[in-house]
Design a protein around this motif. Structure first.
Motif, PDB file in Angstrom:
ATOM      1  N   LYS A 127       0.830  -1.208   0.000  1.00  0.00           N
ATOM      2  CA  LYS A 127       0.000   0.000   0.000  1.00  0.00           C
ATOM      3  C   LYS A 127       0.867   1.261   0.000  1.00  0.00           C
ATOM      4  CE  LYS A 127      -3.888  -2.171   2.433  1.00  0.00           C
ATOM      5  NZ  LYS A 127      -4.673  -2.226   3.699  1.00  0.00           N
ATOM      6  N   LYS A 128       1.962   1.225   0.773  1.00  0.00           N
ATOM      7  CA  LYS A 128       2.862   2.377   0.810  1.00  0.00           C
ATOM      8  C   LYS A 128       3.547   2.592  -0.545  1.00  0.00           C
ATOM      9  CE  LYS A 128       3.978   2.052   5.758  1.00  0.00           C
ATOM     10  NZ  LYS A 128       5.060   1.790   6.745  1.00  0.00           N
ATOM     11  N   VAL A 129       3.910   1.479  -1.202  1.00  0.00           N
ATOM     12  CA  VAL A 129       4.554   1.590  -2.522  1.00  0.00           C
ATOM     13  C   VAL A 129       3.596   2.201  -3.530  1.00  0.00           C
ATOM     14  CG1 VAL A 129       5.426   0.258  -4.473  1.00  0.00           C
ATOM     15  CG2 VAL A 129       6.220  -0.281  -2.172  1.00  0.00           C
ATOM     16  N   PHE A 130       2.369   1.687  -3.593  1.00  0.00           N
ATOM     17  CA  PHE A 130       1.398   2.175  -4.575  1.00  0.00           C
ATOM     18  C   PHE A 130       0.953   3.606  -4.280  1.00  0.00           C
ATOM     19  CE2 PHE A 130       0.341  -2.510  -5.104  1.00  0.00           C
ATOM     20  CZ  PHE A 130       1.049  -2.612  -6.300  1.00  0.00           C
ATOM     21  N   SER A 131       1.014   4.005  -3.015  1.00  0.00           N
ATOM     22  CA  SER A 131       0.609   5.372  -2.663  1.00  0.00           C
ATOM     23  C   SER A 131       1.746   6.375  -2.823  1.00  0.00           C
ATOM     24  CB  SER A 131       0.092   5.409  -1.212  1.00  0.00           C
ATOM     25  OG  SER A 131       1.116   5.032  -0.299  1.00  0.00           O
ATOM     26  N   ASP A 132       2.958   5.872  -3.087  1.00  0.00           N
ATOM     27  CA  ASP A 132       4.100   6.761  -3.327  1.00  0.00           C
ATOM     28  C   ASP A 132       3.826   7.591  -4.590  1.00  0.00           C
ATOM     29  OD1 ASP A 132       6.631   7.901  -4.002  1.00  0.00           O
ATOM     30  OD2 ASP A 132       7.631   6.344  -2.851  1.00  0.00           O
ATOM     31  N   THR A 133       3.983   8.887  -4.477  1.00  0.00           N
ATOM     32  CA  THR A 133       3.678   9.780  -5.608  1.00  0.00           C
ATOM     33  C   THR A 133       4.593   9.533  -6.808  1.00  0.00           C
ATOM     34  OG1 THR A 133       5.111  11.464  -4.610  1.00  0.00           O
ATOM     35  CG2 THR A 133       2.747  11.587  -4.128  1.00  0.00           C
ATOM     36  N   LEU A 134       5.753   8.895  -6.574  1.00  0.00           N
ATOM     37  CA  LEU A 134       6.695   8.660  -7.661  1.00  0.00           C
ATOM     38  C   LEU A 134       6.495   7.303  -8.336  1.00  0.00           C
ATOM     39  CD1 LEU A 134       9.985  10.030  -6.061  1.00  0.00           C
ATOM     40  CD2 LEU A 134       8.684  11.067  -7.922  1.00  0.00           C
ATOM     41  N   PHE A 135       5.629   6.467  -7.802  1.00  0.00           N
ATOM     42  CA  PHE A 135       5.487   5.112  -8.333  1.00  0.00           C
ATOM     43  C   PHE A 135       5.032   5.128  -9.796  1.00  0.00           C
ATOM     44  CE2 PHE A 135       2.791   1.420  -9.254  1.00  0.00           C
ATOM     45  CZ  PHE A 135       3.734   0.409  -9.146  1.00  0.00           C
ATOM     46  N   VAL A 136       3.962   5.875 -10.090  1.00  0.00           N
ATOM     47  CA  VAL A 136       3.436   5.917 -11.460  1.00  0.00           C
ATOM     48  C   VAL A 136       4.472   6.514 -12.410  1.00  0.00           C
ATOM     49  CG1 VAL A 136       1.651   6.880 -12.954  1.00  0.00           C
ATOM     50  CG2 VAL A 136       1.053   6.051 -10.670  1.00  0.00           C
ATOM     51  N   ASN A 137       5.137   7.577 -11.973  1.00  0.00           N
ATOM     52  CA  ASN A 137       6.166   8.203 -12.803  1.00  0.00           C
ATOM     53  C   ASN A 137       7.292   7.223 -13.106  1.00  0.00           C
ATOM     54  OD1 ASN A 137       7.795  10.713 -13.806  1.00  0.00           O
ATOM     55  ND2 ASN A 137       9.123   9.774 -12.274  1.00  0.00           N
ATOM     56  N   ASN A 138       7.753   6.500 -12.106  1.00  0.00           N
ATOM     57  CA  ASN A 138       8.860   5.568 -12.296  1.00  0.00           C
ATOM     58  C   ASN A 138       8.438   4.345 -13.103  1.00  0.00           C
ATOM     59  OD1 ASN A 138      10.292   7.364 -10.767  1.00  0.00           O
ATOM     60  ND2 ASN A 138      10.351   6.107  -8.927  1.00  0.00           N
TER      61      ASN A 138
END
Length: 306
Positions: free
Chosen positions: A63-74
């Motif tokens: 959940k923390k990974v998917f909620s990271d604002t940079l996840f989609v960008n990366n």
């Protein structure tokens, strides 16, 4: 007679198992145990700087990974980096491989020189390109300005809009020789009779390429594509040496993000969770593509028979 044959087959299987055992044990320790450890850590709280932080947390790390604002960008950067690299390597590898398969003067020397980018260590190649692309004293900017392609030096690796594409082009330069060698080997297996027959039938160079060369290289190219999808998507060192994922995360991919979680934030739980996500993404590709081809083949058979 049958009993003797069965005994021989059983003996061959036992011998094969004995010879394969060291390699299997090695792979278990090299890949199996670390993989299990990563999956285990992804469901637990674990920190390199806080030994007291432990315990089962379920899907909290994910959940923390998917909620990271940079996840989609990366994730987007990883897809762009992988797709452009593999497509570029394929096109360049095919072009150079076919060219070096022709009877031209100095073919042996060209074949020997083409492997140079591949055998150069990644650290050396990355640092060399970093120096060459430097906006102050880099030879690339100097040549581009002198020839009139650009008006002033560009910080290719430090510009948010050009960093990822520049690293991708460097990666294509370094990796395409591997494709050339593999494609050259595949071209040697295509009988000359097929080309002669196609020429007699009046087939043009383009028709010979699509109807003789590409079908003959199908297995080689398919294997290369799948191999390099994995190798490129999990590549860490080349991007880290050239840009470290910058500027402002413009060239950061999921492997760089995993490294940042583990070695910058010291959060092993989140880094393991993101590693599992990346593994699942790659596995889904390798499962879905063959499944799609199998279903399509069955549907075509039904359509023909129906």
């Amino acid at each position: 007679m049958n009993s003797s044959k069965l005994t021989k087959e059983r003996s061959n299987r036992i011998s094969a198992a004995i010879f394969m055992a060291p390699a299997i044990i090695f792979m278990i320790f090299l890949i199996g145990i670390p993989l299990i450890q990563v999956i285990w850590d992804s469901f637990h709280a674990k920190s390199l700087t806080n030994p007291t932080l432990n315990g089962f947390v379920g899907l909290d790390n994910f959940k923390k990974v998917f909620s990271d604002t940079l996840f989609v960008n990366n994730l987007k950067n990883t897809v762009v980096w992988t797709v452009l690299s593999v497509v570029g390597e394929l096109l360049l590898g095919l072009t150079v491989g076919i060219a070096l398969n022709q009877k031209i003067r100095g073919r042996t020397a060209f074949r020997s020189m083409i492997i140079v980018p591949w055998i150069v260590p990644i650290a050396v190649a990355g640092l060399t390109w970093t120096w060459m692309l430097n906006p102050d004293y880099g030879i690339i900017n100097y040549l581009l300005v002198k020839t009139g392609f650009i008006e002033q030096s560009v910080y290719w690796l430090g510009n948010k809009t050009t960093a990822l594409l520049t690293v991708t082009l460097i990666n294509i330069w370094r990796t395409f020789p591997y494709w050339v060698i593999s494609i050259l080997a595949g071209l040697q297996s295509i009988p000359d009779d097929l080309y002669e027959a196609a020429s007699i039938d009046g087939a043009s160079i383009i028709h010979r390429f699509f109807n003789v060369t590409l079908p003959g290289l199908k297995n080689v190219v398919t294997t290369l594509i799948f191999m390099h999808i994995v190798w490129t998507s999990v590549n860490f060192d080349f991007i880290w040496i050239t840009t470290e994922g910058g500027p402002n995360y413009a060239s950061e991919t999921l492997p760089i993000m995993i490294y940042r979680y583990a070695m910058k934030n010291y959060d092993i739980g989140k880094s393991s969770a993101l590693s599992v996500v990346l593994i699942i993404i790659l596995l889904s590709i390798f499962v879905c593509v063959p499944a799609y081809r199998f279903i399509k083949k069955k549907m075509d058979e039904v359509r023909v028979n129906g």
